[in-house]
Design an enzyme around this catalytic site. Sequence first.
Site, short mmCIF file in Angstrom:
data_model
loop_
_atom_site.label_atom_id
_atom_site.label_comp_id
_atom_site.label_asym_id
_atom_site.label_seq_id
_atom_site.Cartn_x
_atom_site.Cartn_y
_atom_site.Cartn_z
N ARG A 144 0.84 -1.21 0.00
CA ARG A 144 0.00 0.00 0.00
C ARG A 144 0.87 1.26 0.00
O ARG A 144 0.42 2.31 -0.42
CB ARG A 144 -0.89 0.03 1.25
CG ARG A 144 -1.99 -1.00 1.29
CD ARG A 144 -2.67 -1.02 2.66
NE ARG A 144 -3.30 0.24 3.02
CZ ARG A 144 -4.50 0.63 2.64
NH1 ARG A 144 -5.22 -0.14 1.87
NH2 ARG A 144 -5.00 1.78 3.03
N ARG A 148 10.02 6.35 -2.23
CA ARG A 148 10.39 7.31 -3.28
C ARG A 148 11.83 7.78 -3.11
O ARG A 148 12.27 8.07 -2.01
CB ARG A 148 9.46 8.53 -3.22
CG ARG A 148 8.02 8.17 -3.38
CD ARG A 148 7.28 9.25 -4.14
NE ARG A 148 5.87 8.93 -4.20
CZ ARG A 148 4.98 9.30 -3.29
NH1 ARG A 148 5.35 10.04 -2.26
NH2 ARG A 148 3.72 8.95 -3.41
N ARG A 220 -9.37 -6.04 13.34
CA ARG A 220 -8.81 -5.08 14.29
C ARG A 220 -9.81 -3.95 14.44
O ARG A 220 -10.50 -3.57 13.48
CB ARG A 220 -7.49 -4.50 13.79
CG ARG A 220 -6.43 -5.53 13.55
CD ARG A 220 -5.93 -6.20 14.80
NE ARG A 220 -5.12 -5.30 15.62
CZ ARG A 220 -4.65 -5.65 16.81
NH1 ARG A 220 -4.95 -6.82 17.35
NH2 ARG A 220 -3.90 -4.80 17.49
N ARG A 250 -0.94 6.50 16.12
CA ARG A 250 -0.79 7.84 15.54
C ARG A 250 -1.66 8.84 16.29
O ARG A 250 -2.58 8.46 17.02
CB ARG A 250 -1.14 7.84 14.05
CG ARG A 250 -2.49 7.28 13.69
CD ARG A 250 -2.64 7.17 12.16
NE ARG A 250 -3.94 6.58 11.82
CZ ARG A 250 -4.33 6.25 10.61
NH1 ARG A 250 -3.54 6.43 9.57
NH2 ARG A 250 -5.53 5.71 10.39
N GLU A 273 -4.75 7.25 18.56
CA GLU A 273 -5.36 6.06 17.96
C GLU A 273 -4.69 4.80 18.50
O GLU A 273 -3.48 4.63 18.37
CB GLU A 273 -5.14 6.16 16.45
CG GLU A 273 -6.21 5.51 15.63
CD GLU A 273 -6.09 5.91 14.16
OE1 GLU A 273 -6.19 7.11 13.83
OE2 GLU A 273 -5.89 5.01 13.34
N TYR A 321 -9.56 -5.42 2.70
CA TYR A 321 -9.02 -4.12 3.15
C TYR A 321 -9.19 -3.13 1.99
O TYR A 321 -8.25 -2.79 1.30
CB TYR A 321 -7.53 -4.34 3.48
CG TYR A 321 -6.79 -3.22 4.18
CD1 TYR A 321 -7.37 -1.99 4.47
CD2 TYR A 321 -5.47 -3.41 4.57
CE1 TYR A 321 -6.65 -0.99 5.11
CE2 TYR A 321 -4.74 -2.42 5.21
CZ TYR A 321 -5.34 -1.21 5.47
OH TYR A 321 -4.62 -0.23 6.10
N ASP A 323 -10.18 0.49 0.14
CA ASP A 323 -10.26 1.93 0.32
C ASP A 323 -11.63 2.42 -0.18
O ASP A 323 -12.34 1.71 -0.90
CB ASP A 323 -9.14 2.62 -0.47
CG ASP A 323 -7.78 2.40 0.20
OD1 ASP A 323 -7.75 2.19 1.42
OD2 ASP A 323 -6.75 2.44 -0.51
N1 UDP Z 1 2.95 1.16 8.35
C1 UDP Z 1 4.03 1.18 9.20
N2 UDP Z 1 4.49 2.38 9.66
C2 UDP Z 1 3.90 3.55 9.34
C3 UDP Z 1 2.79 3.54 8.47
C4 UDP Z 1 2.33 2.32 8.00
O1 UDP Z 1 4.57 0.14 9.55
O2 UDP Z 1 4.36 4.60 9.84
C5 UDP Z 1 2.47 -0.16 7.86
C6 UDP Z 1 1.41 -0.75 8.80
O3 UDP Z 1 1.55 -2.15 8.83
C7 UDP Z 1 0.12 -0.35 8.13
C8 UDP Z 1 0.48 -0.48 6.65
O4 UDP Z 1 1.83 -0.04 6.59
O5 UDP Z 1 -0.95 -1.19 8.48
C9 UDP Z 1 -0.41 0.28 5.71
O6 UDP Z 1 -0.40 1.65 6.06
P1 UDP Z 1 -1.61 2.64 5.69
O7 UDP Z 1 -1.13 4.01 5.96
O8 UDP Z 1 -2.10 2.29 4.33
O9 UDP Z 1 -2.70 2.22 6.79
P2 UDP Z 1 -4.17 2.85 7.09
O10 UDP Z 1 -4.08 4.34 6.92
O11 UDP Z 1 -5.14 2.16 6.15
O12 UDP Z 1 -4.40 2.46 8.53
#
Ligand code: UDP
Length: 357
Positions: A144, A148, A220, A250, A273, A321, A323
């Site tokens: 996902r 870069r 979850r 976060r 969160e 999962y 979007d």
């Molecule tokens: N992830 C991580 N560190 C970060 C952000 C994301 O390890 O700082 C991993 C984590 O396993 C997460 C996945 O990348 O579930 C996908 O991130 P995304 O931001 O797509 O998650 P969402 O916003 O859907 O919760």
Amino acid sequence: MLDERSHLGGNCHTTRDTDSGVMLHVYGPHIFHTDNKEVWDYVNHYGEMMPYVNRVKAISAGRVYTLPINLLTINQFFGKTFSPNEAKAFIAGMARKDITDPRNFEEQALSMLGDDIYRAFFYGYTRKQWGVEPTALPASILKRLPVRFNYDDNYFQHKYQGIPKLGYTAIIERILDAPKIELRLNARFEDIDASDYQHIFYTGQVDRYFNYRLGRLGYRTLDFEKFSADGDFQGTAVINYCDQDVPYTRITEHKHFAPWEADTFSKSVCYREFSKACGAEDIPYYPIRLVEEKKLLADYVSLANAQNNVTFLGRLGTYRYLDMDVTIAEAMKAADQTRQLLQSGQNIPAFFVDPLQ
Ligand code: UDP
């Protein structure tokens, strides 16, 4: 249209905080992003989307970085001034070359980025988010996120990105404001007689539809600790906390999801969160889809395919999962195909997309 909650929009629901006036993403932040012009036009038809670019910050071992992993992250993390090509070569040197066919999240991360970046940004966050070792998770979850080798810190790669000016709930209200749609809030599916209806489009949990008769699919859920602050709490919408010893994943500061009005509020509202296993009374957020869950899902899919008056849609109905944009695209496709099937007198299938894919 039945919704068991007292409001529309499910987990996309937004409402203004009565105290501060800030638009709250009540069940956590939702940023709309898509490459699908049809979906983008559809959403814009029902409400004005304001420009919003998701730029996420991450705190790891007491320092602030930018996500997704980009040239600034790499240079800050390693204390370098690499050019794109230098960074590519450096990261290629860090990446684990013995992993040629990554079978899980951890292997995917190690084969792309190597141990140091994986430990700093992914291991702790992912353990907190999913509650299992990253070796148990599919590689697709990491896919996902982009990596870069330039300074582009736009979290999403999609062409269209935005947040509705008046919130998601206002858009959904307008979609449903049609003479042939009857809306009932506070109405549980279990309390109606399904046989009164020709066909049902069910977007709740697929296992719940069958009264969990084969067992529960794992999810979850998120707990939010809401707090207020004067002025500006963190200076941006999202800061990820990647270390394992910080219990939350976060902090989101909701007025920054609406940069066009953020300055008009003297107060701020934030959510810490916390991710945990979803209990029977909790709201499901993320389908886990590990090996055991997929087995159970296959059994529910068989049960579903044996029905002839119900179609399962959405993140919960298909246990994927998804979007928001994909969910909408699939709903549009289901609507079109249903129209055609009805015209030719054929049955409407239980799924338009195979949940096991
Ligand atoms: N992830 C991580 N560190 C970060 C952000 C994301 O390890 O700082 C991993 C984590 O396993 C997460 C996945 O990348 O579930 C996908 O991130 P995304 O931001 O797509 O998650 P969402 O916003 O859907 O919760």
